[in-house]
Enzyme design. Structure first.
Site, PDB file in Angstrom:
ATOM      1  N   TYR A 141       0.864  -1.182   0.000  1.00  0.00           N
ATOM      2  CA  TYR A 141       0.000   0.000   0.000  1.00  0.00           C
ATOM      3  C   TYR A 141       0.898   1.228   0.000  1.00  0.00           C
ATOM      4  O   TYR A 141       1.755   1.373   0.875  1.00  0.00           O
ATOM      5  CB  TYR A 141      -0.898   0.019   1.248  1.00  0.00           C
TER       6      TYR A 141
ATOM      7  N   LYS B 204       2.610  10.907   7.741  1.00  0.00           N
ATOM      8  CA  LYS B 204       2.176  10.468   9.085  1.00  0.00           C
ATOM      9  C   LYS B 204       2.870  11.190  10.242  1.00  0.00           C
ATOM     10  O   LYS B 204       2.551  12.326  10.531  1.00  0.00           O
ATOM     11  CB  LYS B 204       2.357   8.949   9.203  1.00  0.00           C
TER      12      LYS B 204
ATOM     13  N   ASP C 126       9.400   4.345   0.358  1.00  0.00           N
ATOM     14  CA  ASP C 126       8.192   4.912   0.956  1.00  0.00           C
ATOM     15  C   ASP C 126       8.311   4.675   2.459  1.00  0.00           C
ATOM     16  O   ASP C 126       8.106   3.570   2.945  1.00  0.00           O
ATOM     17  CB  ASP C 126       6.949   4.219   0.383  1.00  0.00           C
TER      18      ASP C 126
END
Ligand SMILES: Cc1ncc(COP(=O)(O)O)c(C=O)c1O
Length: 446
Positions: free
Chosen positions: A145, A274, A247
């Site tokens: 993801y 985040k 990522d």
């Protein structure tokens, strides 16, 4: 067995929500059958819903809240900034201070640019890779993801009926209507499988702009990438004129300098998000200055014009600075030690309950699997409908009976405000959940 309280307030709001929000929610992750629960107030490691139930929060807004809710230092800093305005058509000093703080933290962060989400960070990283190399394709691991950019979404939810031969995994669309042009430009490889991955990449050599890796991909099973795998990708990219990009939207919490600190080689560019927002929406791309130059407006031949109305807004920058300043080496170590303790206690509980359950993870994150040994690949970690249904029953047991909030993949993303007390509550609750659902967990393996 699962004690569902009435939750009248949430039920009533959801009824109204369905009249205006599609499906009644703005992000599918908060949906829960038969209706989502609405937050009233959250502080530290606790969150209370509008029906008055307080829970311990081990999800931390999908790994984003490294210091839990409403940390006093962050609230103070943001409150001061709010009086001075929330977003300007001018640059702000705090974005420079925050950029300096992050660049000091990681050796490979020579330049950084802020955006508004992890999705945008990954998108910007991919577009910068294309702009730098002049190549169209990206390579990514099956099952990962990376947010909701078309190219990053490919093969995010590959399943046995469509994933194809492991030696040449299919590029599977997530969204109905994804153009074939997108699928044709995404090369999919099996995570941590050096031989197959290199063979797959070789077939597209000369066309690949970047090989993108999440070093501990949550949806693949929260399995850390091996040093050998990352090194193999690094040397393939060196030989073939491609970039190695990470990522670290989730994994930046794994170590002081992100999960990349655990490897002998470094990515060329990294996407962040985040935790660096201190509780506010954020994203960033950081890395080699010669690559980041594609975004530099001073360049005569600007290859990647880039803007964003709320990028580097002073509220996010202020919160992010406060959060990351607090998350120093000592704080990282303390948090990872507590998480490790939790994993050890849960492994004990698994033994006590005598259930076929295993744990994977890294740093301040772990995930439970309803398999006797931890999965090592996406295809091994893949859950059937029956498994998902038992996982959901376990999560419901923890949510309703034990007042514990976890991530829906049966994972915990710890925050620095958790203590041994909450860890003990978690493992005791887990024991009761395993005991209650033991026959169903065992049945999956008959
Ligand atoms: C690894 C990874 N990359 C990117 C994203 C996208 O981040 P955002 O939800 O902020 O767009 C996520 C979100 O969960 C993620 O887990």
């Amino acid at each position: 067995m699962i004690i569902m309280s009435k939750n009248k307030n949430s039920e009533e709001i959801y009824r109204k929500a369905c009249e205006v929000l599609t499906g009644g929610v703005s992000r599918n992750i908060v949906y829960r059958k038969p209706f989502p629960h609405y937050a009233d107030i959250a502080s530290g490691c606790h969150i209370t819903d509008i029906d008055g139930t307080e829970r311990i929060d081990f999800a931390n807004n999908m790994a984003a809240l490294i210091h839990g809710h409403a940390h006093p230092a962050i609230i103070k800093a943001v409150t001061e900034q709010l009086q001075k305005g929330t977003a300007y058509t001018l640059a702000s000093e705090i974005e420079v201070a925050f950029a300096r703080l992050l660049c000091k933290r990681v050796k490979g962060f020579e330049r950084i640019r802020f955006v508004n989400s992890g999705t945008e960070a990954v998108m910007t990283m991919i577009k910068a890779s294309r702009a730098y190399t002049g190549r169209p394709k990206i390579a990514k691991a099956e099952g990962t993801y990376h947010g909701t950019y078309d190219f990053a979404e490919v093969s995010q939810t590959s399943k046995p009926s469509n994933w194809g031969d492991i030696n040449n995994p299919n590029s599977v669309p997530l969204v109905y209507g994804t153009p074939t042009g997108v699928l044709d430009n995404v090369v999919v490889f099996p995570f941590n499988d050096i031989e197959r991955t290199i063979a797959i990449l070789d077939k597209h050599a000369g066309q690949i702009a970047c090989v993108m890796i999440d070093p501990v991909p949550h949806r693949v099973g929260l399995i850390p990438g091996t040093n050998e795998f990352i090194e193999a990708l690094y040397s393939w990219t060196r030989k073939n004129g491609a970039l190695l990009v990470f990522d670290e939207v989730v994994t930046f919490r794994v170590n002081y300098g992100g999960a990349q600190e655990n490897y002998t080689v470094s990515p060329d560019i990294t996407a962040l998000g985040k935790i660096i927002g201190g509780g506010f929406p954020v994203g960033a791309v950081a890395g080699r200055s010669d690559i980041m130059k594609v975004l530099d407006p001073r360049e005569a031949n600007l290859k990647f014009p880039h803007s964003g109305t709320f990028s580097a807004n002073p509220v996010t920058m202020t919160a992010g600075y406060a959060a990351m300043d607090l998350f120093d080496r000592d704080a990282v170590l303390k948090l990872n030690t507590l998480t490790n303790k939790a994993v050890c206690q849960i492994r004990e509980v698994i033994k006590l309950a005598d259930v076929p359950v295993s744990v994977t993870g890294a740093g301040s994150m772990f995930r439970l699997h309803l398999t006797p040994t931890p999965p090592t690949t996406y295809r091994e970690a893949y859950q059937s409908e029956e498994t998902i249904s038992v996982v959901n029953e376990l999560l419901n047991f923890l949510f309703f009976n034990e007042k514990i909030l976890m991530v829906n993949t049966f994972s915990c993303m710890f925050s620095t405000v958790l203590t041994q007390k909450e860890v003990d509550k978690l493992s005791e609750a887990m024991l009761r959940a395993f005991n209650a659902l033991k026959p169903k967990i065992e049945k999956l393996h008959e």
